[in-house]
Scaffold this motif. Sequence first.
Motif, mmCIF file in Angstrom:
data_model
loop_
_atom_site.group_PDB
_atom_site.id
_atom_site.type_symbol
_atom_site.label_atom_id
_atom_site.label_comp_id
_atom_site.label_asym_id
_atom_site.label_seq_id
_atom_site.Cartn_x
_atom_site.Cartn_y
_atom_site.Cartn_z
ATOM 1 N N PRO A 48 34.976 103.585 38.958
ATOM 2 C CA PRO A 48 34.793 104.102 40.326
ATOM 3 C C PRO A 48 35.933 105.036 40.731
ATOM 4 O O PRO A 48 37.084 104.810 40.359
ATOM 5 C CB PRO A 48 34.814 102.822 41.181
ATOM 6 C CG PRO A 48 34.523 101.703 40.243
ATOM 7 C CD PRO A 48 35.099 102.119 38.928
ATOM 8 N N GLY A 49 35.592 106.072 41.464
ATOM 9 C CA GLY A 49 36.600 106.987 41.960
ATOM 10 C C GLY A 49 36.932 108.117 41.008
ATOM 11 O O GLY A 49 37.868 108.878 41.243
ATOM 12 N N MET A 50 36.192 108.233 39.924
ATOM 13 C CA MET A 50 36.412 109.343 38.993
ATOM 14 C C MET A 50 36.241 110.677 39.705
ATOM 15 O O MET A 50 35.470 110.778 40.657
ATOM 16 C CB MET A 50 35.358 109.306 37.873
ATOM 17 C CG MET A 50 35.539 108.245 36.832
ATOM 18 S SD MET A 50 34.120 108.299 35.676
ATOM 19 C CE MET A 50 34.820 109.258 34.335
ATOM 20 N N SER A 51 36.906 111.688 39.198
ATOM 21 C CA SER A 51 36.663 113.036 39.706
ATOM 22 C C SER A 51 35.429 113.598 39.010
ATOM 23 O O SER A 51 35.002 113.100 37.975
ATOM 24 C CB SER A 51 37.858 113.927 39.420
ATOM 25 O OG SER A 51 37.922 114.224 38.046
ATOM 26 N N ALA A 52 34.871 114.637 39.599
ATOM 27 C CA ALA A 52 33.692 115.263 39.007
ATOM 28 C C ALA A 52 34.011 115.790 37.612
ATOM 29 O O ALA A 52 33.191 115.703 36.695
ATOM 30 C CB ALA A 52 33.204 116.399 39.897
ATOM 31 N N ALA A 53 35.206 116.315 37.439
ATOM 32 C CA ALA A 53 35.588 116.872 36.145
ATOM 33 C C ALA A 53 35.670 115.770 35.092
ATOM 34 O O ALA A 53 35.207 115.927 33.953
ATOM 35 C CB ALA A 53 36.919 117.597 36.259
ATOM 36 N N LEU A 78 22.980 108.400 46.733
ATOM 37 C CA LEU A 78 23.265 107.416 45.687
ATOM 38 C C LEU A 78 24.756 107.395 45.345
ATOM 39 O O LEU A 78 25.245 106.460 44.720
ATOM 40 C CB LEU A 78 22.439 107.723 44.425
ATOM 41 C CG LEU A 78 20.928 107.697 44.653
ATOM 42 C CD1 LEU A 78 20.186 108.025 43.357
ATOM 43 C CD2 LEU A 78 20.478 106.348 45.195
ATOM 44 N N ILE A 79 25.459 108.439 45.749
ATOM 45 C CA ILE A 79 26.910 108.482 45.590
ATOM 46 C C ILE A 79 27.522 109.018 46.874
ATOM 47 O O ILE A 79 26.820 109.574 47.723
ATOM 48 C CB ILE A 79 27.344 109.421 44.435
ATOM 49 C CG1 ILE A 79 26.861 110.853 44.714
ATOM 50 C CG2 ILE A 79 26.834 108.914 43.098
ATOM 51 C CD1 ILE A 79 27.521 111.899 43.870
ATOM 52 N N GLU A 80 28.822 108.873 46.990
ATOM 53 C CA GLU A 80 29.528 109.504 48.109
ATOM 54 C C GLU A 80 30.830 110.084 47.556
ATOM 55 O O GLU A 80 31.409 109.560 46.603
ATOM 56 C CB GLU A 80 29.812 108.489 49.218
ATOM 57 C CG GLU A 80 30.584 107.271 48.743
ATOM 58 C CD GLU A 80 30.704 106.215 49.840
ATOM 59 O OE1 GLU A 80 30.112 106.423 50.906
ATOM 60 O OE2 GLU A 80 31.388 105.203 49.601
ATOM 61 N N ARG A 81 31.232 111.191 48.145
ATOM 62 C CA ARG A 81 32.442 111.865 47.681
ATOM 63 C C ARG A 81 33.452 111.943 48.810
ATOM 64 O O ARG A 81 33.157 112.476 49.876
ATOM 65 C CB ARG A 81 32.103 113.262 47.177
ATOM 66 C CG ARG A 81 31.218 113.201 45.941
ATOM 67 C CD ARG A 81 31.188 114.512 45.230
ATOM 68 N NE ARG A 81 30.152 115.389 45.731
ATOM 69 C CZ ARG A 81 29.905 116.594 45.219
ATOM 70 N NH1 ARG A 81 30.636 117.040 44.221
ATOM 71 N NH2 ARG A 81 28.946 117.333 45.701
ATOM 72 N N THR A 82 34.624 111.438 48.532
ATOM 73 C CA THR A 82 35.678 111.454 49.544
ATOM 74 C C THR A 82 36.910 112.115 48.948
ATOM 75 O O THR A 82 37.193 111.953 47.764
ATOM 76 C CB THR A 82 36.033 110.020 49.979
ATOM 77 O OG1 THR A 82 36.368 109.268 48.800
ATOM 78 C CG2 THR A 82 34.859 109.345 50.651
ATOM 79 N N VAL A 93 34.556 110.249 43.501
ATOM 80 C CA VAL A 93 33.125 109.945 43.562
ATOM 81 C C VAL A 93 32.928 108.447 43.427
ATOM 82 O O VAL A 93 33.555 107.812 42.563
ATOM 83 C CB VAL A 93 32.371 110.681 42.431
ATOM 84 C CG1 VAL A 93 30.878 110.473 42.573
ATOM 85 C CG2 VAL A 93 32.723 112.164 42.433
ATOM 86 N N ARG A 94 32.082 107.895 44.255
ATOM 87 C CA ARG A 94 31.808 106.454 44.193
ATOM 88 C C ARG A 94 30.326 106.180 44.393
ATOM 89 O O ARG A 94 29.642 106.929 45.102
ATOM 90 C CB ARG A 94 32.595 105.702 45.279
ATOM 91 C CG ARG A 94 34.055 105.549 44.954
ATOM 92 C CD ARG A 94 34.734 104.488 45.820
ATOM 93 N NE ARG A 94 36.089 104.228 45.324
ATOM 94 C CZ ARG A 94 37.104 105.056 45.452
ATOM 95 N NH1 ARG A 94 36.915 106.195 46.073
ATOM 96 N NH2 ARG A 94 38.280 104.751 44.953
#
Lengths: 147, 147
Positions: A48-53, A78-82, A93-94
């Motif tokens: 959890p919390g990985m970056s998009a890259a 289905l995901i959220e980006r903070t 991303v989570r």
Amino acid sequence: MSMPASERLGLDIKRTEQELMSAKNAAVRAAGLTVPQYAALYALDGNPGMSAAALARACLVTPQAMTVVLRNLEEHALIERTPHEWHRHIKEVRLTAAGRGALTAADERAVTVERAIAAALTADERDTLRDLLKRVGVAIGEAAGKL
Amino acid sequence: MSMPASERLGLDIKRTEQELMSAKNAAVRAAGLTVPQYAALYALDGNPGMSAAALARACLVTPQAMTVVLRNLEEHALIERTPHEWHRHIKEVRLTAAGRGALTAADERAVTVERAIAAALTADERDTLRDLLKRVGVAIGEAAGKL
DNA sequence: GCGACAGTATCAAAGCTTTGATAGTTCTCA
DNA sequence: TGAGAACTATCAAAGCTTTGATACTGTCGC
């Protein structure tokens, strides 16, 4: 052309991969996902919390391709980006609860395909296949380098 | 999830196929082609006058996907489509001179990738790989049927 | 400190693939 | 002859992937 199609192993690999994709696609579609979306959610669930890259690297796709996948996942909630706390322009991303639910539903069916593959071969054969594919991959990489 | 990623053979197959596509793409790009375009021209060269539907089957893609590929090829004047003499609504597809030239140039480089794959394995190993992939494909098909 | 470099994110264009739907043609069989 | 099945072609929508280009941020070496 100087090499008969029947000897081009690439065709066998491609055919198998297409059958695989088709089956997996059918499997995860019931959960409202595509295979790339499923792959992203799967990687995300384990980290959890990985970056998009980072996600793109984990899924063996380009960052651009992952951006598109993530946009679609976000539109479906289905995901959220903070934004990251310190590195402000990195977005973490989570999975959302809905995302985790979709992943669970999709994985249940996707695993049956993997189980079928595993069941069709003995343990030795599975090792052999993995080894042969790995060597083919190395050879392809070397050939591409010299191209 | 109930199956570790390391045991999912699908991942190995997919990874290898991606490396293959990437290498082949780089190979045929020098001739101004994409891999699907190259595949279509290759099939067409061995069977001039095929219909778009037959071509789709030969290339293992849907007729819709082939339509897009053929449209692009036609725009680049690498193929031409003429109505069939008797079955009027069937269009026969044929290579143009430019198409044959592009195919030859692309194949020369694409074959080096296939040669690299073949050279990385012994004859027995190639047979083994083909056999294993075939059995995996059958297993996938059966699993998809039961899904 | 500051510039070079690497990492991240994103836009845009081109192309492939899939599912779903529509329409015309040919063939077979009742 | 006529209905139905099978085949061909194509449009449309949604989504993935690639290459190429742009821009911002953080780190490292000078």
